[in-house]
Write a protein that holds these residues in place. Structure first.
Motif, mmCIF file in Angstrom:
data_model
loop_
_atom_site.group_PDB
_atom_site.id
_atom_site.type_symbol
_atom_site.label_atom_id
_atom_site.label_comp_id
_atom_site.label_asym_id
_atom_site.label_seq_id
_atom_site.Cartn_x
_atom_site.Cartn_y
_atom_site.Cartn_z
ATOM 1 N N SER A 164 -6.031 4.891 -9.454
ATOM 2 C CA SER A 164 -7.270 4.834 -9.670
ATOM 3 C C SER A 164 -7.262 4.077 -11.443
ATOM 4 O O SER A 164 -7.928 5.487 -11.301
ATOM 5 C CB SER A 164 -8.329 4.969 -9.094
ATOM 6 O OG SER A 164 -7.517 6.755 -9.510
ATOM 7 N N SER A 197 -7.827 -3.457 -6.346
ATOM 8 C CA SER A 197 -7.370 -2.753 -5.896
ATOM 9 C C SER A 197 -9.033 -2.314 -5.257
ATOM 10 O O SER A 197 -10.074 -1.946 -6.329
ATOM 11 C CB SER A 197 -6.780 -1.787 -5.994
ATOM 12 O OG SER A 197 -6.490 -0.416 -5.086
ATOM 13 N N ASP A 247 -4.840 3.861 3.695
ATOM 14 C CA ASP A 247 -5.298 4.645 2.556
ATOM 15 C C ASP A 247 -6.524 3.821 2.257
ATOM 16 O O ASP A 247 -7.063 4.514 1.177
ATOM 17 C CB ASP A 247 -4.270 4.110 1.562
ATOM 18 C CG ASP A 247 -4.690 2.591 1.278
ATOM 19 O OD1 ASP A 247 -5.171 1.448 1.815
ATOM 20 O OD2 ASP A 247 -3.476 1.965 -0.204
ATOM 21 N N CYS A 248 -7.183 2.852 2.803
ATOM 22 C CA CYS A 248 -8.564 2.318 2.701
ATOM 23 C C CYS A 248 -8.780 2.210 1.452
ATOM 24 O O CYS A 248 -10.119 1.595 1.779
ATOM 25 C CB CYS A 248 -9.464 4.230 2.392
ATOM 26 S SG CYS A 248 -9.075 6.050 3.830
ATOM 27 N N ARG A 249 -8.317 1.282 1.204
ATOM 28 C CA ARG A 249 -7.924 0.141 0.075
ATOM 29 C C ARG A 249 -7.621 -1.156 0.585
ATOM 30 O O ARG A 249 -6.993 -1.048 1.745
ATOM 31 C CB ARG A 249 -7.172 0.937 -0.884
ATOM 32 C CG ARG A 249 -7.455 2.033 -2.066
ATOM 33 C CD ARG A 249 -6.317 2.151 -3.058
ATOM 34 N NE ARG A 249 -6.512 2.890 -3.652
ATOM 35 C CZ ARG A 249 -6.850 2.956 -4.922
ATOM 36 N NH1 ARG A 249 -6.535 1.787 -5.644
ATOM 37 N NH2 ARG A 249 -7.197 3.953 -5.765
ATOM 38 N N SER A 268 -18.171 2.171 -4.582
ATOM 39 C CA SER A 268 -17.777 1.921 -4.707
ATOM 40 C C SER A 268 -16.756 1.293 -5.834
ATOM 41 O O SER A 268 -17.257 0.985 -6.787
ATOM 42 C CB SER A 268 -17.248 0.957 -3.771
ATOM 43 O OG SER A 268 -18.402 1.438 -2.501
ATOM 44 N N ASN A 281 -5.804 -4.718 -1.338
ATOM 45 C CA ASN A 281 -5.734 -4.929 -2.150
ATOM 46 C C ASN A 281 -5.228 -6.402 -2.553
ATOM 47 O O ASN A 281 -5.310 -7.182 -1.586
ATOM 48 C CB ASN A 281 -4.079 -4.049 -2.187
ATOM 49 C CG ASN A 281 -3.989 -2.337 -2.919
ATOM 50 O OD1 ASN A 281 -4.919 -2.566 -3.480
ATOM 51 N ND2 ASN A 281 -3.498 -2.201 -2.342
ATOM 52 N N HIS A 311 0.466 -1.505 0.276
ATOM 53 C CA HIS A 311 -0.404 -0.062 -0.075
ATOM 54 C C HIS A 311 1.215 1.272 -0.187
ATOM 55 O O HIS A 311 2.195 1.693 0.203
ATOM 56 C CB HIS A 311 -0.804 -0.208 1.487
ATOM 57 C CG HIS A 311 -2.043 -1.015 1.516
ATOM 58 N ND1 HIS A 311 -3.182 -0.403 0.447
ATOM 59 C CD2 HIS A 311 -2.151 -2.296 1.452
ATOM 60 C CE1 HIS A 311 -3.990 -1.674 0.480
ATOM 61 N NE2 HIS A 311 -3.200 -2.908 1.124
ATOM 62 N N THR A 368 -11.716 0.080 -3.752
ATOM 63 C CA THR A 368 -12.333 1.460 -3.063
ATOM 64 C C THR A 368 -13.271 1.282 -2.879
ATOM 65 O O THR A 368 -14.568 0.431 -2.981
ATOM 66 C CB THR A 368 -11.532 2.173 -3.804
ATOM 67 O OG1 THR A 368 -12.708 2.744 -4.774
ATOM 68 C CG2 THR A 368 -10.134 2.432 -4.717
#
Length: 655
Positions: A421, A58, A42-44, A370, A46, A19, A60
């Motif tokens: 992204s 990834s 990072d709120c992701r 999302s 993976n 990340h 989101t």
């Protein structure tokens, strides 16, 4: 003939930058041992293929750091819980968000998928455990019993129970059909970080920060044995696939344990630090750890690990061989797994608030915002391209990871960072028939309405507090969720006012505490009443109600007028405190009051008796004034109605 080349028993497989900020959660796919998911600050989320350098996908949608991640059994769904208390479920085959589930009041610290049905269990720092139906976005049950953060949740192999462990040092076993706790284990002396069911037998293992691993018999609900040989907190344990032994990822080593009797079969140096998760594939054990932005994977060749026989020398002493059961023999009952079927499941009756939301609710907007971004189309097709409608996800690479030679240095592969992204247009496979997945029989019908014998689960209640609960009522009733940024903005508007209120309350409580410290309870109550702040009275009564011996007759004359205000309050907690205090007064003093009033007049002068009689008359008058209110409220439904009916029966003596 050349001698066989010696290879390592354990080695580092890969090191990746997972990340752009610190990694906060890591999980392996248990079925394949080849899928790795990482959650970050990072709120992701993976997704990685173990031993490959590129991020496959990834995910989101979360707006706060990801705290926990979990794959389902077939490894086509993944769920992640965040610091804000929300859950998001992604369908990895279709590369899209599937569900957004809101309800926890604090960080989601533990997750697990039901082994046969589309249900998820989630545990949180708010101490609650929730069972979700991900087909319909509903909370089916809420289990309450832990007093601190829930650290681990595991469904039993037959899907009928869920085990939970928490920072309160307890392990609880919940029956999904009856909706109640069926057993509690309290032998640990520190937070219980991990629990795992034996793959076949009615046996549960638990690991704790008290540096012990304990085994529990799930037929007799008692401890089988305790292993005390760990040098640090136990955070990751795993049964061998056939259940012959238990692996523990100790600091920089793998320990192999037996439990009847407790003994250590083997210790394998690995050098992996603090392992977050383990999985087994092709007789290799995969372990993953993380530090800052780096996630590292390791391999232990289980062909070179001793899983039975004589124990190694160490802190755990081996028991006489006569006590050791024969290998492969089961001394406990085995789980009866449901027979797979392709019939369409029955609809589960839902009454939760999330089921009543309109299609344009905030949850649906979250799902639209999302994304599941495919970072590596080649790996994505290899992993998730289904072969047929029956076998949705093919087996992952069946080849074991090659072991380096004994004297060969291990060079960790570097990773390729996922792009921030970037959407890659990739033809997605057609999904199979979702109705072909097995559903658990215990959950596809209306749950049994059994009276809980220990700690009941609260059903069909609002699924926790939301940001909207702190805000003024909105005119549009369909708007039941507020996005985090908007909610924080509105809450901040009242921040200064709230600070003034809390500061004032603190000063008032400090005044009462100063009087309380002198030991004069009656004067403390009078000072709280004189302040004319009902919240201070509630705080004080909540303390006094815990110890019946603190109550005196003269205190009742001060408290009863306040109880009337509490019973008329719009705040549920105030009404509850008022009912508790009134019940205490009726149980302790009503016989004294009625006997004193019915007694014949005394002959001569008895000042103490006259004072007691005057107090009894005052209390009687106040209780009579309350009796009509209690009688009217006794007809209410729900918990308060039950409390008022009990009070009405106790007040029958006033007649």
């Amino acid at each position: 003939m050349a001698a066989p080349v010696a290879t390592k028993a354990a080695w580092k497989l890969q090191e990746i930058v997972a990340h752009s900020s610190s990694v906060s959660a890591v999980v392996l796919g248990k079925s394949s041992g080849r899928l790795l998911a990482t959650g970050g600050e990072d709120c992701r989320v993976n997704l990685w293929s173990v031993n490959k350098p590129n991020c496959v996908m990834s995910l989101t949608g979360h707006t706060t750091p990801v705290e926990s991640v979990r794959f389902n059994a077939s490894e086509d769904l993944i769920v992640a819980g965040s610091q804000s208390g929300s859950l998001r479920v992604w369908d990895m085959e279709a590369a899209k968000i599937l569900r957004t589930l809101m309800g926890h009041k604090a960080n989601v610290t533990s997750l697990d998928f039901h082994p046969y049905g589309e249900y998820i269990a989630s545990g949180s720092m708010d101490t609650n455990i929730k069972l979700w139906d991900i087909r319909r976005k509903g909370c089916v049950f809420r289990y309450k019993g832990h007093s601190e953060a829930v650290r681990c949740l595991r469904f039993s192999p037959d899907g009928k129970w869920v085990a939970s462990s928490a920072d309160d040092s307890t392990i609880k076993l919940w029956d999904l059909a009856a909706g109640k706790m069926i057993s509690e284990f309290t032998a640990h002396r520190g937070p219980v970080n991990i629990v795992e069911f034996h793959p076949n037998e009615y046996l549960l293992a638990s690991g704790s920060s008290d540096r012990t691993i304990r085994f529990w018999d799930l037929e007799k609900f008692q401890m089988v044995s305790c292993i005390e040989g760990e040098t640090s907190a136990v955070r990751s344990i795993l049964f061998n696939l056939d259940g012959c032994c238990l692996y523990s990822s100790s600091q920089d080593s793998l320990h192999v344990y037996g439990w009847e009797p407790e003994r250590c079969f083997d210790v394998v140096p690995v050098g992996w630090g603090k392992v977050a998760d383990m999985a087994i594939c092709n007789n290799q054990l995969i372990g993953v750890s993380f530090s800052l932005t780096i996630t590292t994977s390791y391999v232990v060749d289980l062909n070179k690990v001793k899983k039975s026989g004589c124990a190694v020398q160490g802190p755990i002493q081996d028991k006489p061989s006569s006590q050791v059961p024969s290998l492969g023999s089961s001394i406990r009952r085995n789980y009866e797994r449901p027979v797979t079927s392709c019939t369409k499941p029955q609809r589960v009756k839902q009454n939760s608030e999330s089921e009543r939301r309109s299609p344009s609710s905030e949850d649906d907007r979250d799902e639209r915002e999302s994304t599941a971004e495919i970072q590596n189309p080649e790996d994505y097709k290899e992993i998730f391209q289904p072969k047929s409608a029956i076998s949705r996800t093919p087996p992952r690479n069946s080849e074991p990871f090659p072991a380096p030679l004994e004297d060969e240095p291990v060079i960790a592969k570097e990773s390729v960072k996922p792009s921030p992204s970037t959407d890659i247009a990739t033809p997605l496979p057609n999904r199979g028939n979702p109705d072909q997945l097995q559903r658990p029989p215990v959950l596809t019908s209306t749950p049994i309405k059994a009276e809980p014998t220990v700690i009941p689960a609260t059903r069909n209640e609002p699924i926790g507090l939301k940001a909207a609960d702190f805000l003024p009522a909105v005119k549009n009733q369909n708007q039941v969720e507020v996005v985090d940024e908007e909610a924080m903005s509105q809450i901040h508007k009242g921040h200064d006012t709230m600070c003034v209120v809390l500061t004032s309350r603190y000063k008032n409580l400090d005044t009462v505490r100063a009087v309380w410290s002198t030991g004069d309870i009656k004067t403390s109550v009078d000072s709280a009443v004189a302040i004319n702040d009902l919240s201070v009275v509630v705080d004080l009564l909540n303390i006094i109600n815990q110890k019946a011996s603190l109550w005196k007759l003269d205190m009742c004359t001060s408290v009863l007028p306040q109880i009337e205000k509490l019973l008329l309050s719009k705040y549920e907690s105030y009404v509850q405190t008022g009912c508790s205090s009134l019940k205490m007064i009726l149980q302790r003093f009503l016989p004294l009051i009625t006997e004193s009033l019915a007694a014949p007049p005394s002959v001569g002068v008895d000042i103490s008796r006259e004072e007691r009689l005057m107090k009894c008359k005052m209390c009687y008058k106040q209780l009579r004034a309350l009796s009509s209110m209690v009688k009217n409220k006794a007809g209410q439904s729900g918990r308060h109605g039950s409390a008022f009916r009990e009070l009405h029966l106790l007040m029958a003596g006033l007649e």
